[in-house]
Design an enzyme around this catalytic site. Sequence first.
Site: not given
Length: 686
Positions: A298, A392
Site C-alpha cells: 500500500d 468530492k
Amino acid sequence: MNDLNAIRDSFRKLHPAVQWRNPVMFVTCLGAVLSSASVAVDVAQGRSWGFDLQISLWLWFTVLFANFAEALAEGRGKAQAESLKRARTSTQARRLQGREETRVGAGELRPGDLVVCESGDLIPGDGEVVEGIASVDESAITGESAPVIRESGGDRSAVTGGTKVLSDRIVVRITAGPGHSFLDRMIALVEGAQRQKTPNELALSVVLSGLTIVFILAVGTLKAFADYSAAAAGQDLSGLITVPVLVALLVCLIPTTIGGLLSAIGISGMDRLIRRNVIATSGRAVEAAGDIDVLLLDKTGTITLGNRMATEFLPAPGVQAAELAEAAQLASLADETAEGRSIVILAKERFGLRASQLQPQRARFVPFTAQTRMSGVDLLNEGGETRRAVRKGAGDAVQNWLRERQVSLPREVQQSLEEVARKGGTPLVVAEDARVLGVIALKDVVKGGIKERFAELRRMGIRTVMITGDNPLTAAAIAAEAGVDDFMAQATPEMKLARIREEQAAGRLVAMTGDGTNDAPALAQADVGVAMNSGTQAAREAGNMVDLDSNPTKLIEIVEIGKQLLMTRGSLTTFSVANDVAKYFAILPALFGGLYAFSGGEAGPLSALNIMGLHSPRSAILSAVIFNALIITALIPLALRGVKYRAVGASAILRRNLLIYGLGGLVSPFVGIKLIDVIVAALGLA
C-alpha cells in the site's frame, strides 16, 4: 531459568510419543536403548563393558542435545506466551442495553454486545469501536508504551481485550466470545503446542528418513559381512564389531545434525517474528515469506509517511476559493479518513468555515468508500427532494458522476489535476450539481531509505508493486521516487484481488499488507497476508500474520526473516550431509583397518583410509560418536539465531552455502575428531 527449564524439558522429550515425530532422532533413541541393553548383558555376563558404556552414554547425549535445542527454541515462545497471559485479565464490563448500563463479568460477554469504555477502563474483550474516539494503551500486547488512537469508522477501529483506555469515551461492539479472543488464539500459537511442520520441513524430513532407512539396511548387513570376511581371513573381529559399535556407526552416518536441529530452526524462525511483534498463524506463512516473488505494498503508510493532508484549494475559473472550501468541507463531513478530516480542518483554518448552517435532518450524507472513492452530501428541501448535491473525490470518480449530468471537466481543472499529480501530490475534484468548483491538493512524503530497501529486494529477485487509489500521474511520480518496479493506480479491492490471482496463476508467490475490511479478500488470497493489529476484525481474521505494531513496512522485514529461515535450514542441511562424509574415514578404517593384514601385521589394505592417523580403532569410534554429539550443541546458537541474512540471489546463496557450509562440514570433522582422539588417547578412555 530458561536454560534450566530447557534441560528439564530435554528429559521429558525422551517420551516415545515425542521422539516419534522426528524419525532421525527416533532411530538414534532406539539405538541408544539397544546399546544400553547390550551393556547390561555384558555386565550380567561378566564381560568388559567400559568402552560400550561410553558409546551408550554419548548416544543418549546426542538425543538429549537435540531435545535441548528444540526445548530452548520453544522456551522463547513460552516466555512470550506468559507475557500475553499476563495481559489476559478478568475484568468487569459496562454492557450497554439501549441507554442502560449493566455491570457484568467479561466472561459473560458475547459477540454483538455493546460495552462502554472510558478513561482508566480495561477493554473487556476483542471488538470494534462503533462510537467515539479514544487514546488506548496497548503495551500489554505490543510492548510499545506509546498510546495509539482507536476510533469508529475507518481502519483503526479494532481493539483488543486487556488493553487500557487512557482518555475519552468509546463504545465497543464485542466480536469474539470467551476463549476465542485474539489473545487466546495468539497464546495458543506462540506456545507452539500444536505446531505443525511446514511443507518444506516435511519434504526435508522425508529425505532424511529415506537416508536413515538406507543406512539402517547398510549397517544391518555389516555384521554378516564382517563375520564372513573375518572367517575368510582367519581373523576374529567379534571383540570390535559389537552392537554398540554398529549403532555408533549408524548414528554417525545418518543425518543426526540436521535431524536434531530441524525443529529448532522452524520454531526459532517464528520466534524471530514474535520478537518483532509479528504473530504468524502457522510456520507455513513464515516459510512462504522466504519464497515470495511479488510484494504488493500500500502506498499510504508503507511507502509514504501516511499523513496525506490537504494543503491547497485550487478553484476553477469564476469560482472563489472560499466557495470551493465550503463545498469541499460539506462533501468531506461523511469522509472518516484522515484526508477527509484534513480538508475539513483546512477549510476551517483558511476561511473560518464550520458547516454550522447545515441541518442534519435535511441532509443525506454519502460516505467515502474504497469502491466509489468519493464522498458527499445531498441537501434536501422541505419536501425531501435534493436541492443541492455536492461531491468530492478522485478525478475519474467525480468525472463519472458529472457525466451522468452531461458535464465534463473544464480544461483549467484538468491542468490543475495534472500539475498536482506531476508534483507527486493527490488531486481531488469538488463538484456541485452540474458545476465543477475546483481541485483540492493532498500531499504525502516518501519515507527516507525506502528506495534502498526496494533495491535490496530487487537484488533478491523480488518484484515490488505499489497499490494506490491515486490517479496514474500521481502514482507514477511516487513510484519513480520510491523506486518500485510497478504500480497499480486507482486500485479497488476487486482490482487488488484480481492482481494477486493473476500473479499466482503465473506461478508466483505473493505477499501483501492490509488493515481494512475491504482488504480482507486480498489478504485471504495472498500467500502471505499481513494484517495490521489496529485494523478491522475482518482483516485480522483474513491474514495469516498479524503485526502488533501496525507498521505496514514490517512486511519487508518479514520477507527477510522468511529468507533467513530457508537459508539457515539449507546451510545446516549442507553442513550435516558433508559432515557425514568425513565420518566414513574415521569409523570404517577403524572397524576394518586390520582386515586381511599380511604376515600377522595389524594394518590391512583398508588402513590406508585412516588418513586422520587416529590412535586406535576404539579411540576412532569413540571420538566420532563424541564429535557427532557435540557438533549439535555447537550449532544450536546458529540454529536459533539464523544464518546471517544477505540480500543476494538464489544462485549466490547456493555458492556461498557450498563454500562455507559444504566445505566447512567436510573439513571440521577431520579437525574435530582428530583433536578428540588425541584427548581420548591421552586420558586412556579407549
